[in-house]
Design a protein around this motif. Structure first.
Motif, PDB file in Angstrom:
ATOM      1  N   GLU A  72      56.903  39.917  93.690  1.00  6.40           N
ATOM      2  CA  GLU A  72      56.723  39.395  95.052  1.00  6.40           C
ATOM      3  C   GLU A  72      55.455  38.547  95.178  1.00  6.40           C
ATOM      4  O   GLU A  72      55.372  37.659  96.029  1.00  6.40           O
ATOM      5  CB  GLU A  72      56.718  40.543  96.062  1.00  6.40           C
ATOM      6  N   ASN A  75      55.894  34.832  95.429  1.00  2.00           N
ATOM      7  CA  ASN A  75      56.150  34.266  96.752  1.00  2.00           C
ATOM      8  C   ASN A  75      54.863  34.084  97.546  1.00  2.00           C
ATOM      9  O   ASN A  75      54.746  33.163  98.347  1.00  2.00           O
ATOM     10  CB  ASN A  75      57.117  35.153  97.549  1.00  2.00           C
ATOM     11  N   ARG A  86      60.190  31.004 100.224  1.00  2.00           N
ATOM     12  CA  ARG A  86      60.248  32.368  99.706  1.00  2.00           C
ATOM     13  C   ARG A  86      61.539  32.506  98.894  1.00  2.00           C
ATOM     14  O   ARG A  86      62.605  32.117  99.359  1.00  2.00           O
ATOM     15  CB  ARG A  86      60.237  33.328 100.888  1.00  2.00           C
ATOM     16  N   GLU A  91      63.723  42.510  90.473  1.00  2.00           N
ATOM     17  CA  GLU A  91      62.907  43.727  90.412  1.00  2.00           C
ATOM     18  C   GLU A  91      63.100  44.349  89.042  1.00  2.00           C
ATOM     19  O   GLU A  91      64.221  44.654  88.646  1.00  2.00           O
ATOM     20  CB  GLU A  91      63.329  44.706  91.515  1.00  2.00           C
TER      21      GLU A  91
END
Length: 177
Positions: A72, A75, A86, A91
């Motif tokens: 993350e 982003n 974004r 993951e």
């Protein structure tokens, strides 16, 4: 079978492809705003990002997805610097219980699973022949694994290969419709 309406995925690594390790200090860019200064303090290599990369990546007809250990944070710190919106993030599993064949990158099985039969491109600086072989046997759809020179990052030749592959894929899908 992948729907003709589904766009291919471009899995994008950060370190190496977007942040080259061999950039000269004269090519480092200054932060664009005060808010980026605090982000840069954690990673001075962010100055090696080419601000034109975002527009070049979004011009490709595919869905961009972060496939980086930045997760993350890509982003938060990378996307705004190069003009990307974004993006979805792959993951990674918390623990690597890797029983993969020797030489297979730990990301490879996860990317094939994430793609879920969709055509994909993977841009990384650690792709090996074992990764190519594994994807060819485990992924039923088209794929392109593009190894980028980590000292240079994404270059014109890389973008040409990506665009040509996506164009050929689109032409093949159109012919099959």
């Amino acid at each position: 079978m992948t729907s003709a309406a589904e766009r291919p995925i471009l899995f994008l690594d950060v370190d190496g492809p977007l942040i080259p390790f061999g950039a000269a200090s004269s090519s480092l860019q200054a932060p664009a705003s005060d808010s980026e200064v605090s982000v840069d303090q954690g990673n001075p290599l962010l100055g090696r990002l080419d601000p034109d990369l975002g527009s070049r990546l979004t011009a490709l007809r595919c869905d961009l997805v972060w496939a980086s250990t930045w997760m993350e944070e890509a982003n938060e710190a990378v996307a705004p610097r190069i003009g990307l919106p974004r993006l979805p993030v792959v993951e990674w599993p918390d623990a690597c219980t890797d029983s993969s064949p020797r030489g297979l990158h730990w990301k490879t099985p996860h990317l094939v699973e994430w793609a879920n039969r969709r055509p994909f491109i993977w841009v990384d600086d650690e792709i090996s022949s074992m990764d190519r072989l594994w994807v060819a046997t485990q992924h039923p759809g088209p794929s392109l694994l593009r190894r980028v020179d980590p000292t240079k990052g994404l270059e014109d030749a890389d973008f040409s290969v990506l665009a040509d592959w996506l164009g050929a894929l689109e032409a093949n899908r159109g012919a099959g419709a």
